[in-house]
Design a protein around this motif. Sequence first.
Motif, PDB file in Angstrom:
ATOM      1  N   LYS A  79       0.632  -1.133  -0.061  1.00  0.00           N
ATOM      2  CA  LYS A  79       0.133   0.028   0.011  1.00  0.00           C
ATOM      3  C   LYS A  79       1.064   1.195   0.208  1.00  0.00           C
ATOM      4  O   LYS A  79       0.383   2.329  -0.478  1.00  0.00           O
ATOM      5  N   SER A  80       2.118   1.119   0.351  1.00  0.00           N
ATOM      6  CA  SER A  80       3.027   2.169   0.508  1.00  0.00           C
ATOM      7  C   SER A  80       3.703   2.460  -0.716  1.00  0.00           C
ATOM      8  O   SER A  80       4.455   3.395  -0.772  1.00  0.00           O
ATOM      9  N   GLY A  81       3.541   1.598  -1.534  1.00  0.00           N
ATOM     10  CA  GLY A  81       4.388   1.579  -2.894  1.00  0.00           C
ATOM     11  C   GLY A  81       5.688   1.009  -2.926  1.00  0.00           C
ATOM     12  O   GLY A  81       6.340   0.964  -4.088  1.00  0.00           O
ATOM     13  N   GLN A  82       5.837   0.196  -1.668  1.00  0.00           N
ATOM     14  CA  GLN A  82       7.376  -0.355  -1.793  1.00  0.00           C
ATOM     15  C   GLN A  82       6.929  -1.878  -2.207  1.00  0.00           C
ATOM     16  O   GLN A  82       5.957  -2.638  -2.280  1.00  0.00           O
ATOM     17  N   LYS A  83       8.129  -2.140  -3.097  1.00  0.00           N
ATOM     18  CA  LYS A  83       7.968  -3.685  -3.876  1.00  0.00           C
ATOM     19  C   LYS A  83       8.448  -4.785  -2.682  1.00  0.00           C
ATOM     20  O   LYS A  83       9.181  -4.337  -1.652  1.00  0.00           O
ATOM     21  N   GLN A  84       7.606  -5.559  -2.386  1.00  0.00           N
ATOM     22  CA  GLN A  84       7.758  -6.724  -1.490  1.00  0.00           C
ATOM     23  C   GLN A  84       7.756  -8.004  -2.161  1.00  0.00           C
ATOM     24  O   GLN A  84       7.404  -8.211  -3.302  1.00  0.00           O
ATOM     25  N   ARG A  85       8.464  -9.040  -1.477  1.00  0.00           N
ATOM     26  CA  ARG A  85       8.640 -10.480  -1.795  1.00  0.00           C
ATOM     27  C   ARG A  85       7.994 -11.434  -1.016  1.00  0.00           C
ATOM     28  O   ARG A  85       8.218 -11.093   0.148  1.00  0.00           O
ATOM     29  N   THR A  86       7.235 -12.268  -1.603  1.00  0.00           N
ATOM     30  CA  THR A  86       6.592 -13.271  -0.634  1.00  0.00           C
ATOM     31  C   THR A  86       6.892 -14.651  -1.377  1.00  0.00           C
ATOM     32  O   THR A  86       6.872 -14.673  -2.531  1.00  0.00           O
ATOM     33  N   VAL A  87       6.697 -15.701  -0.513  1.00  0.00           N
ATOM     34  CA  VAL A  87       6.828 -17.194  -0.824  1.00  0.00           C
ATOM     35  C   VAL A  87       5.632 -17.710  -0.265  1.00  0.00           C
ATOM     36  O   VAL A  87       5.007 -17.661   0.909  1.00  0.00           O
ATOM     37  N   GLU A  88       4.695 -18.592  -1.148  1.00  0.00           N
ATOM     38  CA  GLU A  88       3.604 -19.153  -0.730  1.00  0.00           C
ATOM     39  C   GLU A  88       3.390 -20.587  -1.285  1.00  0.00           C
ATOM     40  O   GLU A  88       3.969 -20.759  -2.312  1.00  0.00           O
ATOM     41  N   ILE A  89       2.578 -21.223  -0.972  1.00  0.00           N
ATOM     42  CA  ILE A  89       2.202 -22.926  -1.488  1.00  0.00           C
ATOM     43  C   ILE A  89       0.700 -22.463  -2.206  1.00  0.00           C
ATOM     44  O   ILE A  89      -0.061 -21.812  -1.446  1.00  0.00           O
ATOM     45  N   ILE A  90       0.737 -22.663  -3.502  1.00  0.00           N
ATOM     46  CA  ILE A  90      -0.400 -22.699  -4.230  1.00  0.00           C
ATOM     47  C   ILE A  90      -1.189 -24.048  -3.887  1.00  0.00           C
ATOM     48  O   ILE A  90      -0.741 -24.918  -4.466  1.00  0.00           O
TER      49      ILE A  90
END
Length: 129
Positions: A79-90
């Motif tokens: 929401k603040s415009g910062q790039k984030q990275r996440t890891v998840e299981i589909i």
Amino acid sequence: MNHCTFSGRLVADAEMRYTASGTPVTSFRIAVDTGFGEHKRTDFINCVLWKREGIVTHLTKGKPVIISGEYQGREYEDKSGQKQRTVEIIVRDLEFQQGQPKQGQQSTSQEQAPLDNGGVPGDMQDVPF
């Protein structure tokens, strides 16, 4: 081949949202214990389940589950415009467990929820979180 299976307990109640195109997306985290003795630790696994509206009421805090699916990393803008990275299981397969059996007993009740979620929509910009 990209396939993984985890057994753990839900950390909190699952949350369901809808993409802009109306596709239901359920997200939840499970706690998975690994190691033993002084090397024991708990890992927290982010999980995403596509196109399953009714299942969210069954995904409640503390419920033991086994999930199988595809490991995926992705980037998004918060929401603040910062790039984030996440890891998840589909999640492709989900199985509810009775819970831990008492010593000397075997668990006799398992409820399996086969998933026909059709995979992840091609446009990951449509992700609601």
